[in-house]
Write an enzyme that holds these catalytic residues in place. Structure first.
Site, short mmCIF file in Angstrom:
data_model
loop_
_atom_site.label_atom_id
_atom_site.label_comp_id
_atom_site.label_asym_id
_atom_site.label_seq_id
_atom_site.Cartn_x
_atom_site.Cartn_y
_atom_site.Cartn_z
N CYS A 110 35.50 34.61 40.11
CA CYS A 110 37.12 34.52 39.76
C CYS A 110 37.59 33.47 40.74
O CYS A 110 37.52 33.64 41.83
CB CYS A 110 37.79 35.77 39.93
N GLU A 154 39.53 36.87 31.35
CA GLU A 154 40.70 36.32 31.20
C GLU A 154 41.84 37.26 30.43
O GLU A 154 42.86 37.38 31.16
CB GLU A 154 40.84 34.89 30.56
N HIS A 157 42.99 39.64 33.01
CA HIS A 157 44.06 39.32 34.00
C HIS A 157 45.60 39.71 33.56
O HIS A 157 46.17 39.81 34.18
CB HIS A 157 43.83 37.73 34.26
#
Length: 185
Positions: A110, A154, A157
């Site tokens: 990441c 993603e 996140h």
């Protein structure tokens, strides 16, 4: 242009927040931000530009990683047939997924996490994602393999979830039952 200095690091509170929906049609400011996310990912994969600007290579980036708590992601990677999967989306969500799991044999990394955290990260092998492109048009994408994993990373996140939250803490390399092991090129 975004650089590594714009990316917040693990431990920053924004990475644990659930991001807000982007109000559509998207504002010019939000469109610029979405475009900047994609430009970072694309530039980070170009060795000349990456070296010139000190960019760490990545295949995806979410707005919370640049300290903007809004539901925006950019993904730029290739599938197993070397087809380019490149999307910048507002308000992406997984609308369906396989029962079957998959994981990257080398683990995940990441841009917000500087150290290597080893272990298998179980993900869905196939997902269908719905979101809105920069022109505010609804997009529906069916994904498998590396692109499916990247989208899940993603979208996590946007929900305040980090990849290492999925790793088995007692046995990081415990085989994942009935899962597809994906070697990253």
């Amino acid at each position: 242009m975004l650089t590594m200095n714009d990316i917040v690091r693990d431990g920053h509170p924004v990475l644990r927040k659930v991001a807000e929906d982007v109000i559509l049609p998207a504002s010019l400011e939000d469109k610029k931000l979405l475009n900047d996310l994609m430009m970072y990912v694309q530039n980070s994969q170009n060795p000349v530009i990456a070296e010139q600007y000190g960019l760490r290579p990545g295949i995806g980036l979410a707005a919370p990683q640049i300290n903007v708590s809004k539901r925006m992601i950019a993904v730029h990677c290739s599938d197993e047939k070397n087809n380019l999967i490149s999307y910048a989306l507002f308000n992406p969500k997984i609308i369906s997924h396989s029962v079957e799991k998959a994981y990257l044999t080398a683990g995940e990394g990441c841009l917000s996490v500087d150290e290597a955290i080893e272990g298998f990260v179980p993900r869905y092998a196939r997902v269908t994602v719905k979101g809105y492109n920069i022109d505010n048009e609804e997009v529906k994408i069916r994904l498998k393999g590396l692109p499916a994993i990247c989208f899940q990373h993603e979208i996590d996140h946007l929900n305040g979830v980090m990849f290492y939250d999925h790793i088995n803490q007692e046995d990081p390399f415990k085989p994942i039952e009935n899962a597809i092991a994906i070697e990253r090129m």
